[in-house]
Design a protein around this motif. Structure first.
Motif, PDB file in Angstrom:
ATOM      1  N   VAL A 282       1.137  -1.040   0.283  1.00  0.00           N
ATOM      2  CA  VAL A 282       0.616   0.158   0.082  1.00  0.00           C
ATOM      3  C   VAL A 282       1.297   1.000   0.190  1.00  0.00           C
ATOM      4  N   GLU A 283       0.616   2.200  -0.827  1.00  0.00           N
ATOM      5  CA  GLU A 283       1.132   3.471  -1.215  1.00  0.00           C
ATOM      6  C   GLU A 283       0.286   4.608  -0.352  1.00  0.00           C
ATOM      7  N   MET A 284       1.118   5.508   0.153  1.00  0.00           N
ATOM      8  CA  MET A 284       0.537   6.817   0.443  1.00  0.00           C
ATOM      9  C   MET A 284       1.107   8.521   0.494  1.00  0.00           C
ATOM     10  N   PRO A 285      -0.601   8.727   0.614  1.00  0.00           N
ATOM     11  CA  PRO A 285       0.891   9.893   0.685  1.00  0.00           C
ATOM     12  C   PRO A 285       1.756  10.140   1.651  1.00  0.00           C
ATOM     13  N   GLY A 286       2.939  11.132   1.408  1.00  0.00           N
ATOM     14  CA  GLY A 286       3.883  11.025   2.986  1.00  0.00           C
ATOM     15  C   GLY A 286       4.780  12.056   2.885  1.00  0.00           C
ATOM     16  N   LEU A 287       5.020  13.357   3.870  1.00  0.00           N
ATOM     17  CA  LEU A 287       6.153  14.315   4.168  1.00  0.00           C
ATOM     18  C   LEU A 287       7.228  14.563   4.624  1.00  0.00           C
ATOM     19  N   GLU A 288       7.822  13.211   4.931  1.00  0.00           N
ATOM     20  CA  GLU A 288       9.210  12.740   5.095  1.00  0.00           C
ATOM     21  C   GLU A 288       9.723  14.202   3.681  1.00  0.00           C
ATOM     22  N   ILE A 289      11.414  14.094   4.341  1.00  0.00           N
ATOM     23  CA  ILE A 289      12.350  15.532   3.816  1.00  0.00           C
ATOM     24  C   ILE A 289      13.393  14.900   4.348  1.00  0.00           C
ATOM     25  N   ARG A 290      14.245  15.170   2.706  1.00  0.00           N
ATOM     26  CA  ARG A 290      15.690  14.311   3.703  1.00  0.00           C
ATOM     27  C   ARG A 290      16.310  15.555   2.813  1.00  0.00           C
ATOM     28  N   TYR A 291      17.614  15.851   4.410  1.00  0.00           N
ATOM     29  CA  TYR A 291      18.656  17.101   3.744  1.00  0.00           C
ATOM     30  C   TYR A 291      19.480  17.447   4.109  1.00  0.00           C
ATOM     31  N   LEU A 292      20.481  18.227   3.917  1.00  0.00           N
ATOM     32  CA  LEU A 292      21.741  18.559   4.294  1.00  0.00           C
ATOM     33  C   LEU A 292      21.152  19.930   5.216  1.00  0.00           C
ATOM     34  N   GLY A 293      22.738  19.299   6.459  1.00  0.00           N
ATOM     35  CA  GLY A 293      22.713  20.510   7.435  1.00  0.00           C
ATOM     36  C   GLY A 293      23.718  21.148   7.611  1.00  0.00           C
ATOM     37  N   PHE A 294      24.406  22.160   7.917  1.00  0.00           N
ATOM     38  CA  PHE A 294      24.953  22.774   7.864  1.00  0.00           C
ATOM     39  C   PHE A 294      25.272  23.898   9.301  1.00  0.00           C
ATOM     40  N   ASN A 413      22.967   6.928  18.222  1.00  0.00           N
ATOM     41  CA  ASN A 413      22.793   7.776  19.042  1.00  0.00           C
ATOM     42  C   ASN A 413      24.236   8.098  19.069  1.00  0.00           C
ATOM     43  N   THR A 414      25.510   8.221  18.390  1.00  0.00           N
ATOM     44  CA  THR A 414      27.085   8.775  18.406  1.00  0.00           C
ATOM     45  C   THR A 414      26.594   9.829  17.357  1.00  0.00           C
ATOM     46  N   PHE A 415      25.799   9.503  15.605  1.00  0.00           N
ATOM     47  CA  PHE A 415      25.956  10.311  15.157  1.00  0.00           C
ATOM     48  C   PHE A 415      25.483  11.686  15.600  1.00  0.00           C
ATOM     49  N   ARG A 416      23.830  11.115  16.466  1.00  0.00           N
ATOM     50  CA  ARG A 416      22.965  12.928  15.804  1.00  0.00           C
ATOM     51  C   ARG A 416      23.583  13.174  17.670  1.00  0.00           C
ATOM     52  N   ALA A 417      24.232  13.022  18.879  1.00  0.00           N
ATOM     53  CA  ALA A 417      24.775  13.601  20.073  1.00  0.00           C
ATOM     54  C   ALA A 417      26.320  14.073  19.200  1.00  0.00           C
ATOM     55  N   ALA A 418      26.559  13.796  18.599  1.00  0.00           N
ATOM     56  CA  ALA A 418      27.776  14.481  18.103  1.00  0.00           C
ATOM     57  C   ALA A 418      27.210  15.880  16.759  1.00  0.00           C
ATOM     58  N   GLU A 419      26.489  15.433  16.236  1.00  0.00           N
ATOM     59  CA  GLU A 419      25.851  16.755  15.105  1.00  0.00           C
ATOM     60  C   GLU A 419      25.577  17.673  16.589  1.00  0.00           C
ATOM     61  N   LYS A 421      26.726  18.852  19.124  1.00  0.00           N
ATOM     62  CA  LYS A 421      28.273  19.034  19.878  1.00  0.00           C
ATOM     63  C   LYS A 421      28.229  20.113  18.709  1.00  0.00           C
ATOM     64  N   GLY A 422      28.067  19.993  17.440  1.00  0.00           N
ATOM     65  CA  GLY A 422      28.700  20.802  16.028  1.00  0.00           C
ATOM     66  C   GLY A 422      29.654  19.862  15.933  1.00  0.00           C
ATOM     67  N   ALA A 423      29.696  19.468  15.453  1.00  0.00           N
ATOM     68  CA  ALA A 423      31.021  18.277  15.950  1.00  0.00           C
ATOM     69  C   ALA A 423      31.173  18.065  14.026  1.00  0.00           C
ATOM     70  N   TYR A 424      30.245  18.154  12.909  1.00  0.00           N
ATOM     71  CA  TYR A 424      29.985  17.962  11.800  1.00  0.00           C
ATOM     72  C   TYR A 424      30.233  19.528  11.028  1.00  0.00           C
ATOM     73  N   ASP A 425      30.986  19.531   9.911  1.00  0.00           N
ATOM     74  CA  ASP A 425      30.293  20.702   9.334  1.00  0.00           C
ATOM     75  C   ASP A 425      29.343  20.610   8.641  1.00  0.00           C
ATOM     76  N   VAL A 426      29.123  19.555   7.542  1.00  0.00           N
ATOM     77  CA  VAL A 426      27.894  18.775   6.780  1.00  0.00           C
ATOM     78  C   VAL A 426      27.566  17.405   7.256  1.00  0.00           C
ATOM     79  N   TYR A 427      26.287  17.517   7.181  1.00  0.00           N
ATOM     80  CA  TYR A 427      25.643  16.466   7.977  1.00  0.00           C
ATOM     81  C   TYR A 427      24.034  16.097   6.756  1.00  0.00           C
ATOM     82  N   GLY A 428      23.809  14.602   7.077  1.00  0.00           N
ATOM     83  CA  GLY A 428      22.969  14.130   6.230  1.00  0.00           C
ATOM     84  C   GLY A 428      21.690  14.263   7.962  1.00  0.00           C
ATOM     85  N   MET A 429      20.161  15.069   7.429  1.00  0.00           N
ATOM     86  CA  MET A 429      18.790  14.212   8.038  1.00  0.00           C
ATOM     87  C   MET A 429      18.049  14.444   7.601  1.00  0.00           C
ATOM     88  N   GLY A 430      17.264  13.804   8.245  1.00  0.00           N
ATOM     89  CA  GLY A 430      15.422  13.637   8.007  1.00  0.00           C
ATOM     90  C   GLY A 430      14.494  14.404   8.735  1.00  0.00           C
TER      91      GLY A 430
END
Length: 535
Positions: A282-294, A413-419, A421-430
């Motif tokens: 079953v396919e349904m409308p969705g509002l999920e987005i993906r993006y790069l954060g800086f 868990n590691t990724f989110r905590a580091a992001e 704290k500003g540890a990443y210059d560029v990172y992918g999120m949804g």
């Protein structure tokens, strides 16, 4: 092909009454529990101590647990549209400025332990979320931070006094962040660590835990529930799988009856072409987005010319199709195409991908090339295709000759905590929206205390445009401010939108209500599921 495509009978983002719809299930389920599979994984740790506390939980997976168990004053109807009363009998603004919101509770509400639920519990719950200070600054408290004071009127009357006008406040009261909890189980100034969750919702929850990881949640129908929802089954099991392959095998073998997030693109394609006996996709409308954060303070991307050049080079169409096939489409704004107020700001500014135009942007800013960057992504939170997505981003950027990109993945868990704290210059999120309004695709990323912990601040957005849009109950009228925000984002590129996703469920054909089991914000509505007769 054995796919059902559901087009919900409502225009996303419009504050209009939802259209009535007919369900496919009977009024009650049998003793045979419906088993649902998910690849959402939950583990407690010092960084994530309380996955299911409304004062902490702020991701789609955690909310999928809370929505079944913790009642809210308002709830989204089946087809989206305007929030409707749930624990409340009625709610509404009682002033002309959208700053005073009043609710009257239903009679006879009880928590699952039998304790009466009153206006005092509502006040306690909202104030608790607003006032608890957690380590993660992007916690869910932002949804109720605008509440200045809460007044109770007897056992059933609640009045919210807001700090500033907010026409989206009814949507916020429909989120699990505004879930009503009892002071018998939740301390006022402390998170409830672990996986336990108690409320007055349609189901109670019992967890099976191994070590510090959740293996399964059993939802049992709450006999004391009084609200607008109508549970179709007495018992539902939500089982957590390590991989999409393991989840898919469980569906085909009959160990589970339905699987939901997150299915892989290959799995969706295979199920679309050959779902197997008695299984439907079953396919349904969705509002999920993906993006790069800086991290806009980081040396590598501090110049907006670097961020603009990335926006100019990346081919969103090739990215969406190459990795996700029909399950995604390119996105040129933080606001999805189906949400009122959307405008293609990034396409309007940058047009088609062009290395030559990107080179000019960098040269004018006196940026030496190639620009060396590491793109960080999470390996276990958004599905198995994330790595392939970042491999393709790396290929596109490096092929321009303007960038020297490497990629690196980390567990959530590691990724989110580091992001944070500003540890990443560029990172992918949804992003899975809290509610289907353009405000919720903009404010969480652009407010001073934003979800990303980003240092980017734009005073025009924060002090003028967001407040102006929130004053407008008519979201079409708010669109002018909303579109200006999107244009500023395209100019400054504090975040870079990539694609918008569709959502899928695969289920055995004797399971009814599947078409309503996810709303457009990717929230599970397990109370809709029942068991019928297999074809």
């Amino acid at each position: 092909m054995n796919r059902k495509t559901l087009v919900l009978p409502a225009v996303i983002g419009l504050l209009a009454p939802a259209l009535a719809a007919c369900g496919g299930a009977g009024d009650g389920g049998g003793d045979d529990a419906i088993a649902v599979g998910t690849t959402d994984r939950f583990a407690t740790s010092p960084e994530v101590p309380a996955p299911f506390d409304p004062a902490y939980a702020y991701d789609a997976g955690s909310w999928n647990i809370l929505r079944q168990t913790v009642q809210t004053l308002m709830a989204m109807p089946r087809g989206d549209g305007e929030p409707e009363p749930e624990a409340a009998e009625r709610c509404g603004f009682t002033d002309t400025g959208n700053e005073r919101y009043e609710c009257t509770l239903r009679k006879g509400l009880k928590f699952a332990d039998g304790k009466p639920l009153t206006a005092t519990d509502v006040k306690f719950s909202i104030e608790r979320v607003r006032d608890i200070k957690v380590k993660d600054p992007s916690g869910s408290d932002g949804l109720v931070a605008n509440v200045d004071a809460i007044e109770t009127q007897g056992d059933r009357g609640v009045v919210f006094h807001l700090k500033s006008p907010d026409a989206t406040f009814p949507y916020k009261l429909a989120t699990p962040t505004a879930g009503i909890v009892s002071s018998d189980h939740y301390e006022k100034n402390k998170l409830r660590d672990g996986f336990d969750v108690d409320g007055s919702g349609p189901y109670t929850a019992k967890q099976e835990v191994k070590g510090n990881q959740l293996i399964k949640t059993v939802f049992s129908k709450n006999p004391d529930y009084k609200g607008a929802l109508k549970p179709k089954s007495d018992e539902i099991e939500l089982r957590n799988y390590d991989s999409t392959d393991a989840m898919g095998k469980a569906l085909k073998s009959g160990d589970i009856d339905m699987m939901t997030r997150t299915m892989s693109p290959e799995q969706i394609k295979q199920l679309d072409e050959d779902p197997g006996k008695n299984i439907e996709l079953v396919e349904m409308p969705g509002l999920e987005i993906r993006y790069l954060g800086f991290n806009t303070d980081a040396t590598t991307v501090k110049s907006k010319a670097v961020r603009q050049a990335m926006a100019q080079v990346i081919d969103r169409g090739a990215l969406a199709t190459g990795v996700y096939g029909d399950a995604a489409e390119p996105l040129y704004s933080l606001v999805p195409t189906t949400v009122t107020g959307h405008t293609n700001s990034f396409f309007n500014k940058y047009g088609d991908p062009s290395a030559a135009k990107a080179r000019n942007l960098l040269q004018k800013a006196d940026i030496s090339t190639p620009v060396k960057l590491t793109l960080h992504y999470t390996t276990d939170h958004y599905g198995p295709a994330t790595k392939k997505e970042f491999e393709l981003l790396k290929k596109q950027l490096n092929a321009s000759g303007l960038f020297d990109v490497s990629i690196k993945g980390e567990v959530w868990n590691t990724f989110r905590a580091a992001e944070q704290k500003g540890a990443y210059d560029v990172y992918g999120m949804g992003w899975f929206p809290d509610f289907p309004d353009a405000d919720n695709f903009l404010a969480p990323f652009l407010d001073k205390d934003n979800f990303l912990g980003s240092p980017y601040v734009n005073r025009t957005i924060n002090e003028e445009l967001i407040p102006h849009s929130r004053r407008e109950a008519d979201r079409l009228t708010a669109s002018k401010s909303i579109q200006r925000i999107q244009d500023i984002v395209a100019e400054d590129v504090p975040v870079l939108p990539l694609w918008q996703g569709r959502q899928y469920i695969a289920a055995r054909d004797d399971i009814t209500g599947v078409e309503w089991a996810l709303n457009s914000s990717s929230n599970l509505q397990l109370w809709e599921l029942g068991r019928g007769v297999s074809g």
